[in-house]
Design an enzyme around this catalytic site. Structure first.
Site, PDB file in Angstrom:
ATOM      1  N   SER A 316      -3.120  63.274  29.317  1.00 42.26           N
ATOM      2  CA  SER A 316      -3.259  64.501  30.144  1.00 42.26           C
ATOM      3  C   SER A 316      -3.702  65.489  29.071  1.00 42.26           C
ATOM      4  O   SER A 316      -4.923  65.482  28.805  1.00 42.26           O
ATOM      5  CB  SER A 316      -1.891  65.218  30.597  1.00 42.26           C
ATOM      6  OG  SER A 316      -1.751  65.988  31.533  1.00 42.26           O
ATOM      7  N   LYS A 341      -5.397  59.885  32.093  1.00 46.96           N
ATOM      8  CA  LYS A 341      -4.795  60.510  33.405  1.00 46.96           C
ATOM      9  C   LYS A 341      -5.576  61.876  33.614  1.00 46.96           C
ATOM     10  O   LYS A 341      -5.790  62.592  32.628  1.00 46.96           O
ATOM     11  CB  LYS A 341      -3.285  61.283  32.944  1.00 46.96           C
ATOM     12  CG  LYS A 341      -2.521  61.625  34.311  1.00 46.96           C
ATOM     13  CD  LYS A 341      -2.845  62.979  34.714  1.00 46.96           C
ATOM     14  CE  LYS A 341      -1.907  63.437  35.987  1.00 46.96           C
ATOM     15  NZ  LYS A 341      -2.462  64.669  36.425  1.00 46.96           N
ATOM     16  N   GLN A 345      -3.123  68.569  39.646  1.00 45.73           N
ATOM     17  CA  GLN A 345      -2.124  68.645  40.564  1.00 45.73           C
ATOM     18  C   GLN A 345      -1.663  70.107  40.951  1.00 45.73           C
ATOM     19  O   GLN A 345      -1.748  71.121  40.050  1.00 45.73           O
ATOM     20  CB  GLN A 345      -0.946  68.201  40.453  1.00 45.73           C
ATOM     21  CG  GLN A 345      -0.817  66.589  40.684  1.00 45.73           C
ATOM     22  CD  GLN A 345      -1.689  66.119  39.437  1.00 45.73           C
ATOM     23  OE1 GLN A 345      -1.385  66.172  38.326  1.00 45.73           O
ATOM     24  NE2 GLN A 345      -2.412  64.901  39.924  1.00 45.73           N
TER      25      GLN A 345
END
Length: 487
Positions: A316, A341, A345
């Site tokens: 991430s 990743k 969101q």
């Protein structure tokens, strides 16, 4: 780009501890007159929360089903559970591990995201292929000491299957009070049988930046390790970077191995030290293909060489930083392919206290690459010694001469790593393996039986972890330093 902060999440994973969701990230939007992608997403979230409704005709089927079950099912039903189940069902159809729904009770347990410490096992987890999956154990955490590794899939918790559990339910079962033990059954790639891993919970401090000066052939190397990106990480990083520079370092290694992510504004601030204004740090893409780019204010690079370190536990926000250093900064990245990743969101809170975290964007590298499920590839691949990847040993009965199997193979890998060469690593417990076990036992004041009982297995794992923690065998860090100076 500067200005308002949109409540967007990039990590999509949870820290297994009392602090709940540790890896929430925020992204900066621009300060221009037109609405940015992120501002639009935030406005959508506000509209949802304010009760913007869809016509009854569109939900007629759902309403009929709700009335049918609540009024005519053979037994009384909890109407709130029906509503929660309907929402959960819609989210589940997305088949996206990073989009999740939390009912009010669950959301309340995960709403405190930035404690200075928490109690648990110290690991970041997500959902992958239907399994609760380790993203990365925190450094020096109980999870790391117990041998949990990135991509480990948790099959059962305290003897109960995780099948059917969502991520939040699983986390609530794994976390717990300091001093208690959770028993995890783990499925690991390349290992045919599941592993039994007992993890003793502890208090996990959230200290995210560590620095040191390493002397190498008369050169001073600054080593800055970031274990996660919390709210204060960027400020801590800046202070420690400044302190290293005052010591006249000749080069810098930025280490995000095992870093599962965190706040993106921390990444953005950190990247600004090294990325010039000519290239974006990261790009955000909407479902319509609109892209927004985020830039640095820097006009020039540092006057010393820089190398980044990554591995399979770098996820991430770590991947955003590594990709920025690689593509926008032109710096080498050493290690192994990262986790992969690449989605963003937004968390939307409902009036009743429930919450939906929904994937709304992709994030792209400076060159426009989407690394989701692919990871960031290092420019120079370097693996750690075999003993770094040794699996935990579960002793149901002592391992001894003439036995075979993966447990024996793990013992042989550990023995070799500890300097007691068994002569083979194929999983057959021969006389040389027995001699090596006996030598290890003698060296550690254990009964020299030549068999691997629970006490011997525990000592092996303890000594191996101590050797890894010493850093003397860190081949990736050594390679990064060599790359710095063109060796």
């Amino acid at each position: 780009m500067r200005g308002k902060v949109a409540a967007l999440l990039v990590a999509g994973s949870l820290a297994v501890g009392a602090g709940g969701t540790y890896a929430g990230m925020s992204l900066f939007s621009d300060d221009g007159q037109t609405q940015s992608l992120l501002e639009k997403a935030t406005e959508n979230g506000k509209n949802l929360n304010a009760g913007a409704s869809v016509s009854e005709e569109e939900f007629e089927k759902i309403e009929k089903t709700y009335k049918l079950i609540s009024e005519q099912y053979v037994e009384d039903v909890d109407k709130q559970q029906l509503l929660d189940g309907a929402i959960q069902g819609m989210v589940n159809t997305l088949d996206d591990p990073y989009s999740v729904y939390m009912d009010p009770n669950t959301a309340k347990q995960f709403n405190d995201t930035l404690e200075s410490s928490f109690e648990g096992i110290g690991a970041e987890v997500t959902m992958m292929d239907g399994y609760v999956t380790i993203v990365a154990p925190f450094e020096d955490s109980p999870a790391e000491k117990a041998g949990l590794k990135p991509h480990d899939q948790i099959v059962s918790i305290d003897g109960k299957s995780t099948k059917g559990l969502d991520l939040y339910e699983a986390v609530l079962k794994i976390r717990g009070k300091k001093g208690t033990t959770v028993k995890l059954e783990v499925k690991r790639a390349g290992v045919s049988n599941t592993l039994q891993v007992d993890v003793k919970r502890d208090k996990i401090p959230i200290e995210t930046v560590y620095s040191e000066v390493i002397e190498d052939d008369g050169k001073k190397v600054g080593h800055l390790k970031i274990t996660s990106f919390s709210e204060n990480t960027a400020d801590d990083f800046a202070k420690q970077l400044k302190a290293l520079e005052k010591k006249d370092i000749d080069g810098l290694v930025i280490d995000v191995r095992g870093n599962p992510g965190g706040f993106l504004q921390s990444v953005e601030k950190i990247a600004q030290h090294f990325i010039t204004k000519d290239d974006p740090i990261v790009q955000i893409e909407s479902r319509a293909g609109e892209k927004q780019r985020f830039f640095s204010d820097q006009t020039s690079k540092k006057d010393y060489p820089i190398v980044a370190l990554i591995d399979g536990g770098s996820a991430s926000a770590s991947e955003i930083l590594a990709a920025a250093l690689k593509e926008a900064g032109g710096y080498d990245v050493v290690g192994e392919k990262s986790f992969g990743k690449g989605t963003v969101q937004q968390a939307v809170e409902m009036d009743d206290g429930s919450s939906i975290k929904l994937t709304m964007f992709k994030w792209l590298t400076p060159d426009g690459n989407w690394i989701h499920k692919k990871g960031v590839k290092p420019t120079i691949k370097v693996e750690q010694p075999d003993f770094y990847r040794a699996n935990p040993i579960t002793i149901e009965k002592p391992l001894k001469f003439d036995m075979t199997g993966e447990q024996v193979k793990n013992v042989q890998t550990m023995l070799k790593g500890l300097g007691f060469n068994p002569g083979r690593d194929d999983g057959y417990f021969d006389e040389k393996t027995e001699t090596a076990v006996r030598a290890f036992q003698n060296a550690n004041d254990l009964k020299a039986s030549g068999n691997v009982d629970e006490e011997t297995a525990t000592m092996m794992q303890t000594k191996l972890l101590e050797k890894i923690d010493s850093g003397k065998n860190d081949q990736q860090l050594k390679a990064a330093i060599e790359v710095l100076f063109g060796k």
